[in-house]
Design an enzyme around this catalytic site. Sequence first.
Site, PDB file in Angstrom:
ATOM      1  CB  ALA A 103     -11.806  -9.628   7.558  1.00  0.00           C
TER       2      ALA A 103
ATOM      3  CG  HIS B 277      -1.865   1.560   1.030  1.00  0.00           C
ATOM      4  ND1 HIS B 277      -3.575   1.586   0.353  1.00  0.00           N
ATOM      5  CD2 HIS B 277      -1.455   1.831   1.916  1.00  0.00           C
ATOM      6  CE1 HIS B 277      -3.433   2.443   0.567  1.00  0.00           C
ATOM      7  NE2 HIS B 277      -3.352   3.101   1.624  1.00  0.00           N
TER       8      HIS B 277
HETATM    9  C1  GRF Z   1       1.257   0.546  -5.842  1.00  0.00           C
HETATM   10  O1  GRF Z   1       1.118   1.827  -5.765  1.00  0.00           O
HETATM   11  C2  GRF Z   1      -0.001  -0.121  -5.264  1.00  0.00           C
HETATM   12  O2  GRF Z   1       0.733  -0.279  -4.090  1.00  0.00           O
HETATM   13  C3  GRF Z   1      -0.982   0.422  -5.527  1.00  0.00           C
HETATM   14  O3  GRF Z   1      -1.155   0.511  -6.683  1.00  0.00           O
HETATM   15  C4  GRF Z   1       0.213   0.932  -7.621  1.00  0.00           C
HETATM   16  C5  GRF Z   1       0.034  -0.490  -8.378  1.00  0.00           C
HETATM   17  O4  GRF Z   1       1.607  -0.594  -9.234  1.00  0.00           O
HETATM   18  N1  GRF Z   1      -2.421  -0.165  -5.159  1.00  0.00           N
HETATM   19  P1  GRF Z   1       1.780  -1.340 -10.323  1.00  0.00           P
HETATM   20  O5  GRF Z   1       0.559  -2.690 -10.988  1.00  0.00           O
HETATM   21  O6  GRF Z   1       2.559  -2.645  -9.063  1.00  0.00           O
HETATM   22  O7  GRF Z   1       2.821  -1.210 -11.321  1.00  0.00           O
END
Ligand code: GRF
Length: 195
Positions: free
Chosen positions: A137, A104
Amino acid sequence: MLVSGAGSNLQALLDAGDQPGFSAAVVAVGADRPGIPALDRSASAGIPSFVVPVADFDDRAAWDRALTDAVSAYRPDLVVLAGFMKIVGTEFLRCFPAQVVNTHPALLPAFPGAHPVRDTLAYGAKVSGVTVHLVDAGVDTGPVIAQATVDVRPGDTEQALHERIKRVERALLVDTVDRMVRLGYSVNGREVVLG
Ligand code: GRF
């Protein structure tokens, strides 16, 4: 791995898998939508993939069961969600207890949800970063495995900050997955202990 978009985190794990000494291997890639760059990356790497769109099912529970079946066919030790823009359900989490890892782009518990980088800038925070955590969850509420910080710069845009976070994120995800597989881990309440 489960993905929904660009797949740069997937690519980082695929590239790491080519390095001697890296302990994890991506066995399959699942997506909730077709036609995304992440699926091209898995195809180029010769990794099997599958697509389970929510719209193909009567309800979320049926989708969750189908996703669970598709993932369990590969018997993964870990399921890594990297930019997977769906909340996995109760059946999925029951099938993979303490084995589902999410990344995240914020320092949880600050700025959970779908737009963490935008929310970080709107709040005026000076430090952001990335959190790799186990999935429970809730939405971005599971026990933290690893975090790293990224400074917010004056005049940052969502795209510029997210790009700098993603550079740190890819390295942290690769390192964390490697250590989880190589050292093992235990979960004591909110604390995840590697080794
Ligand atoms: C990442 O920063 C992830 O944490 C967020 O969306 C981005 C996805 O990047 N939720 P990728 O598809 O791995 O390039």
